[in-house]
Scaffold this motif. Sequence first.
Motif, mmCIF file in Angstrom:
data_model
loop_
_atom_site.group_PDB
_atom_site.id
_atom_site.type_symbol
_atom_site.label_atom_id
_atom_site.label_comp_id
_atom_site.label_asym_id
_atom_site.label_seq_id
_atom_site.Cartn_x
_atom_site.Cartn_y
_atom_site.Cartn_z
ATOM 1 N N PRO A 232 -31.989 18.524 -43.516
ATOM 2 C CA PRO A 232 -31.894 18.298 -42.063
ATOM 3 C C PRO A 232 -32.278 16.884 -41.652
ATOM 4 N N ASP A 233 -33.095 16.207 -42.467
ATOM 5 C CA ASP A 233 -33.485 14.833 -42.125
ATOM 6 C C ASP A 233 -32.278 13.892 -42.146
ATOM 7 N N TYR A 234 -31.224 14.220 -42.919
ATOM 8 C CA TYR A 234 -29.993 13.424 -42.872
ATOM 9 C C TYR A 234 -29.359 13.514 -41.485
ATOM 10 N N ALA A 235 -29.372 14.714 -40.901
ATOM 11 C CA ALA A 235 -28.815 14.881 -39.558
ATOM 12 C C ALA A 235 -29.631 14.084 -38.541
ATOM 13 N N MET A 266 -40.921 20.150 -42.469
ATOM 14 C CA MET A 266 -39.664 19.425 -42.406
ATOM 15 C C MET A 266 -39.326 19.044 -40.972
ATOM 16 N N TRP A 267 -39.629 19.925 -40.012
ATOM 17 C CA TRP A 267 -39.357 19.540 -38.628
ATOM 18 C C TRP A 267 -40.250 18.373 -38.210
ATOM 19 N N TYR A 283 -35.687 21.300 -31.037
ATOM 20 C CA TYR A 283 -35.770 22.244 -32.158
ATOM 21 C C TYR A 283 -35.998 23.639 -31.593
ATOM 22 N N HIS A 284 -35.055 24.558 -31.881
ATOM 23 C CA HIS A 284 -35.117 25.917 -31.344
ATOM 24 C C HIS A 284 -35.954 26.856 -32.205
ATOM 25 N N GLY A 285 -36.223 26.497 -33.462
ATOM 26 C CA GLY A 285 -36.804 27.464 -34.387
ATOM 27 C C GLY A 285 -35.753 28.477 -34.803
ATOM 28 N N MET A 286 -36.198 29.659 -35.177
ATOM 29 C CA MET A 286 -35.271 30.731 -35.548
ATOM 30 C C MET A 286 -34.637 31.328 -34.300
#
Length: 401
Positions: A232-235, A266-267, A283-286
């Motif tokens: 996700p860090d690429y995004a 990671m977030w 960031y919405h989480g799950m």
Amino acid sequence: MRIAIVTREYPPETAWGGIGTHYAALAGGLRDAGCEVEVFTQGLHEVSTCEQDGVLVHRIMPRVLIIGPRRGGDMAGGSLATIGLFSFSLALEFQKAFFARHKEYAFDVIDAHEHLGVSSLINKLAKSRLLTVTRYQTPYDSFVTRKMANWPRSHLVRWLEDLAIRHARARIATSHSIEFIVREDFPRAPPAEDIIPNMTGNSFTGEPVSPIEDREHLMLFVGRLMPGHKNPDYAAEVFTRIAAEYPDWRIEFAGNDIPLGDNTSMWDRCEDILRPFPGRYHYHGMLDPDAIRQLYRRARILIVPSRIESYGLVALEAMSNGCVPLVTNNTALPEVVGDGGMVFENGNINSLEKSLRGLINNEAACLHCQQAGLKRVQNDLSPETITNMNIALFERELEKI
């Protein structure tokens, strides 16, 4: 036809990723096609049997270190350091539960994933009597040896996965990509009997979707925030590269956060990257399936920078909701999206940036991908089509017994 599904993941209790998403959709599709379906899956809190949407679900709990108490939790009281013993205990409890139920009311087919070798002991004992099917969802050992996850290697897990693969009567690869990986990493594995895509229930509502030009200037990352695998860090990084030039664009993330150690996740890493652009990321989480669908239906682009994917259900979900997936090569993702998405070079942030700019700057190309993706889903990847592919394989292989 009576079908047993053996899977570590099954929603809602263990809705961790694509394995659970696939098997919930497959169970529903087989049920709707007139099959009797029962699921054997891991329980986190108690041993139980209950009906769930017309499917009988048996939740088992492995013992701590094979012979200890049943403590529950995702690792049954253990940790990644004892992943081999956990996997063996899980396979042993699945074997006991399956054969106890099979004695009461016999099954025709057993369908299970190879990851962690959950059906290894069942396949070893049942191969001569039943149709045992192993479905490739990416072996744990492949993740580790290809350095796609920071997990410890376990020779016991590899042995269990090898048993599950070799002792099945039939093998299903979810893509040509994962078939190649399994055959390379497990040299004794026979060829898969068929290539059958995974399924998802997070799409296919039949509701019309809005065209690209009517959508928000929004890009997404959806999936577990797994470093080295989902990336996700690429995004986050590619968004910062284009954010100043396109001030009306935003990015949103959804999925389970992954700890990195030192009280960070990671977030946390993604937010550090995105911090120069407050108010333009979230960031919405799950999220539950309905919320995920609504997210796809708002957005124009889904970024999927995975280093390895045996299938890539998020790309299928995005296409079916009119969101254009931007995916990595050298994975199964290009097989999934076809003309319904764009492909960039795996691990290359410059290639990702170039492809992303191509979609942002060319609304006509983005609209073409959207329409091609919707057509692909309707013609080739609908739940009915994939369910029928599975039933056809089961019937064909049953005739050989």
